[in-house]
Design a protein around this motif. Structure first.
Motif, PDB file in Angstrom:
ATOM      1  N   ALA A  57       0.814  -1.211   0.000  1.00 15.61           N
ATOM      2  CA  ALA A  57       0.000   0.000   0.000  1.00 15.61           C
ATOM      3  C   ALA A  57       0.849   1.263   0.000  1.00 15.61           C
ATOM      4  O   ALA A  57       1.917   1.319   0.612  1.00 15.61           O
ATOM      5  N   LEU A  58       0.347   2.249  -0.710  1.00 16.46           N
ATOM      6  CA  LEU A  58       0.875   3.603  -0.693  1.00 16.46           C
ATOM      7  C   LEU A  58      -0.251   4.530  -0.246  1.00 16.46           C
ATOM      8  O   LEU A  58      -1.423   4.141  -0.241  1.00 16.46           O
ATOM      9  N   VAL A  59       0.105   5.763   0.086  1.00 20.39           N
ATOM     10  CA  VAL A  59      -0.891   6.770   0.443  1.00 20.39           C
ATOM     11  C   VAL A  59      -0.724   7.941  -0.512  1.00 20.39           C
ATOM     12  O   VAL A  59       0.397   8.423  -0.726  1.00 20.39           O
ATOM     13  N   LEU A  60      -1.839   8.392  -1.068  1.00 20.29           N
ATOM     14  CA  LEU A  60      -1.872   9.555  -1.955  1.00 20.29           C
ATOM     15  C   LEU A  60      -2.571  10.688  -1.231  1.00 20.29           C
ATOM     16  O   LEU A  60      -3.733  10.566  -0.856  1.00 20.29           O
ATOM     17  N   ARG A  61      -1.844  11.775  -0.982  1.00 18.64           N
ATOM     18  CA  ARG A  61      -2.426  12.979  -0.381  1.00 18.64           C
ATOM     19  C   ARG A  61      -2.634  13.982  -1.522  1.00 18.64           C
ATOM     20  O   ARG A  61      -1.701  14.317  -2.243  1.00 18.64           O
ATOM     21  N   SER A  62      -3.874  14.446  -1.665  1.00 18.49           N
ATOM     22  CA  SER A  62      -4.179  15.429  -2.708  1.00 18.49           C
ATOM     23  C   SER A  62      -4.882  16.625  -2.088  1.00 18.49           C
ATOM     24  O   SER A  62      -5.875  16.466  -1.378  1.00 18.49           O
ATOM     25  N   PHE A  63      -4.367  17.812  -2.353  1.00 16.86           N
ATOM     26  CA  PHE A  63      -5.002  19.026  -1.854  1.00 16.86           C
ATOM     27  C   PHE A  63      -6.106  19.425  -2.817  1.00 16.86           C
ATOM     28  O   PHE A  63      -5.835  19.819  -3.950  1.00 16.86           O
ATOM     29  N   VAL A  64      -7.355  19.328  -2.374  1.00 17.21           N
ATOM     30  CA  VAL A  64      -8.499  19.606  -3.234  1.00 17.21           C
ATOM     31  C   VAL A  64      -9.232  20.894  -2.857  1.00 17.21           C
ATOM     32  O   VAL A  64      -9.889  21.492  -3.703  1.00 17.21           O
ATOM     33  N   LYS A  65      -9.134  21.336  -1.613  1.00 21.19           N
ATOM     34  CA  LYS A  65      -9.817  22.557  -1.175  1.00 21.19           C
ATOM     35  C   LYS A  65      -9.045  23.776  -1.689  1.00 21.19           C
ATOM     36  O   LYS A  65      -7.806  23.788  -1.675  1.00 21.19           O
ATOM     37  N   PRO A  66      -9.769  24.804  -2.142  1.00 19.91           N
ATOM     38  CA  PRO A  66      -9.106  25.970  -2.749  1.00 19.91           C
ATOM     39  C   PRO A  66      -7.984  26.578  -1.901  1.00 19.91           C
ATOM     40  O   PRO A  66      -6.912  26.882  -2.422  1.00 19.91           O
ATOM     41  N   PHE A  67      -8.197  26.757  -0.601  1.00 18.56           N
ATOM     42  CA  PHE A  67      -7.160  27.353   0.247  1.00 18.56           C
ATOM     43  C   PHE A  67      -5.882  26.515   0.205  1.00 18.56           C
ATOM     44  O   PHE A  67      -4.788  27.045   0.029  1.00 18.56           O
ATOM     45  N   TYR A  68      -6.027  25.210   0.365  1.00 16.80           N
ATOM     46  CA  TYR A  68      -4.853  24.335   0.398  1.00 16.80           C
ATOM     47  C   TYR A  68      -4.232  24.159  -0.982  1.00 16.80           C
ATOM     48  O   TYR A  68      -3.009  24.010  -1.099  1.00 16.80           O
ATOM     49  N   ARG A  69      -5.049  24.179  -2.032  1.00 18.17           N
ATOM     50  CA  ARG A  69      -4.498  24.140  -3.394  1.00 18.17           C
ATOM     51  C   ARG A  69      -3.595  25.345  -3.625  1.00 18.17           C
ATOM     52  O   ARG A  69      -2.524  25.232  -4.206  1.00 18.17           O
ATOM     53  N   ARG A  70      -4.044  26.502  -3.151  1.00 15.19           N
ATOM     54  CA  ARG A  70      -3.290  27.747  -3.331  1.00 15.19           C
ATOM     55  C   ARG A  70      -1.926  27.667  -2.622  1.00 15.19           C
ATOM     56  O   ARG A  70      -0.932  28.174  -3.113  1.00 15.19           O
ATOM     57  N   HIS A  71      -1.882  27.035  -1.472  1.00 11.01           N
ATOM     58  CA  HIS A  71      -0.652  26.942  -0.684  1.00 11.01           C
ATOM     59  C   HIS A  71       0.090  25.612  -0.866  1.00 11.01           C
ATOM     60  O   HIS A  71       1.115  25.383  -0.219  1.00 11.01           O
ATOM     61  N   ALA A  72      -0.422  24.756  -1.732  1.00  8.94           N
ATOM     62  CA  ALA A  72       0.135  23.414  -1.911  1.00  8.94           C
ATOM     63  C   ALA A  72       1.613  23.387  -2.297  1.00  8.94           C
ATOM     64  O   ALA A  72       2.353  22.562  -1.755  1.00  8.94           O
ATOM     65  N   PRO A  73       2.076  24.239  -3.215  1.00  8.18           N
ATOM     66  CA  PRO A  73       3.499  24.117  -3.575  1.00  8.18           C
ATOM     67  C   PRO A  73       4.426  24.200  -2.364  1.00  8.18           C
ATOM     68  O   PRO A  73       5.327  23.375  -2.217  1.00  8.18           O
ATOM     69  N   GLY A  74       4.192  25.138  -1.485  1.00  5.55           N
ATOM     70  CA  GLY A  74       5.036  25.262  -0.299  1.00  5.55           C
ATOM     71  C   GLY A  74       4.795  24.152   0.709  1.00  5.55           C
ATOM     72  O   GLY A  74       5.750  23.585   1.258  1.00  5.55           O
ATOM     73  N   LEU A  75       3.532  23.823   0.957  1.00  3.61           N
ATOM     74  CA  LEU A  75       3.201  22.793   1.949  1.00  3.61           C
ATOM     75  C   LEU A  75       3.730  21.422   1.537  1.00  3.61           C
ATOM     76  O   LEU A  75       4.320  20.707   2.346  1.00  3.61           O
ATOM     77  N   LEU A  76       3.496  21.035   0.283  1.00  5.85           N
ATOM     78  CA  LEU A  76       3.933  19.714  -0.167  1.00  5.85           C
ATOM     79  C   LEU A  76       5.448  19.639  -0.350  1.00  5.85           C
ATOM     80  O   LEU A  76       6.050  18.596  -0.087  1.00  5.85           O
ATOM     81  N   ALA A  77       6.071  20.729  -0.773  1.00 13.82           N
ATOM     82  CA  ALA A  77       7.534  20.732  -0.880  1.00 13.82           C
ATOM     83  C   ALA A  77       8.155  20.560   0.512  1.00 13.82           C
ATOM     84  O   ALA A  77       9.130  19.822   0.685  1.00 13.82           O
TER      85      ALA A  77
END
Length: 153
Positions: A57-77
């Protein structure tokens, strides 16, 4: 099995991206939603290996909410950087498989990591003090890691 919510939101591109980071011949056999994940959609990906019984098993985290999508590059990096730092530490942590922090390939900004066994236990069961001590010990180990200034997330 892919649910209709995933099919409707461009799952195929994400599936191809994840499978592109797997060893040759491995494929996602099943996808299921994980509980929690208030900042993101969390999915378990069961991966089959060719010529071998069973799956992992693997886990896939996807930012789908607009606020988190907007900040995703920094958060996921940052999350990817922390997972890389923990890889050789001996601290029980997921291992990074791949990250698409900007959502350039996936339908949403996403990160794939290994799945760790266990679960979330929030109920008061008389074991809270022991669990708090174990969690504090892990936190202390994380903060004791020697990390160069240039590598700090």
């Amino acid at each position: 099995m892919i649910d209709s919510e995933d099919r409707d939101q461009g799952w195929e591109g994400t599936r191809r991206w994840v499978e592109g980071h797997l060893p040759a011949g491995e494929r996602i056999a099943e996808v299921s939603a994980l509980r929690g994940g208030w900042t993101s959609r969390m999915r378990r990906l069961d991966v089959r290996r060719p010529g071998r019984a069973g799956s992992y098993a693997l886990v896939l985290r996807s930012f789908v909410k607009p606020f988190y999508r907007r900040h995703a590059p920094g958060l996921l990096a940052r999350e990817a950087a922390v997972l890389r730092l923990l890889e050789t530490s001996g601290i029980p942590a997921a291992r990074l498989v791949a990250v698409d922090a900007a959502g350039a390939v996936c339908e949403h900004p996403s990160l794939v990591m290994t799945h760790l066994p266990g679960g979330v236990r929030l109920a008061e069961d008389g074991d809270t003090a022991r669990r708090a001590d174990l969690l504090a010990a892990q936190l202390a180990a994380v903060h004791a890691l020697a990390v160069g200034e240039q590598d700090r997330p």
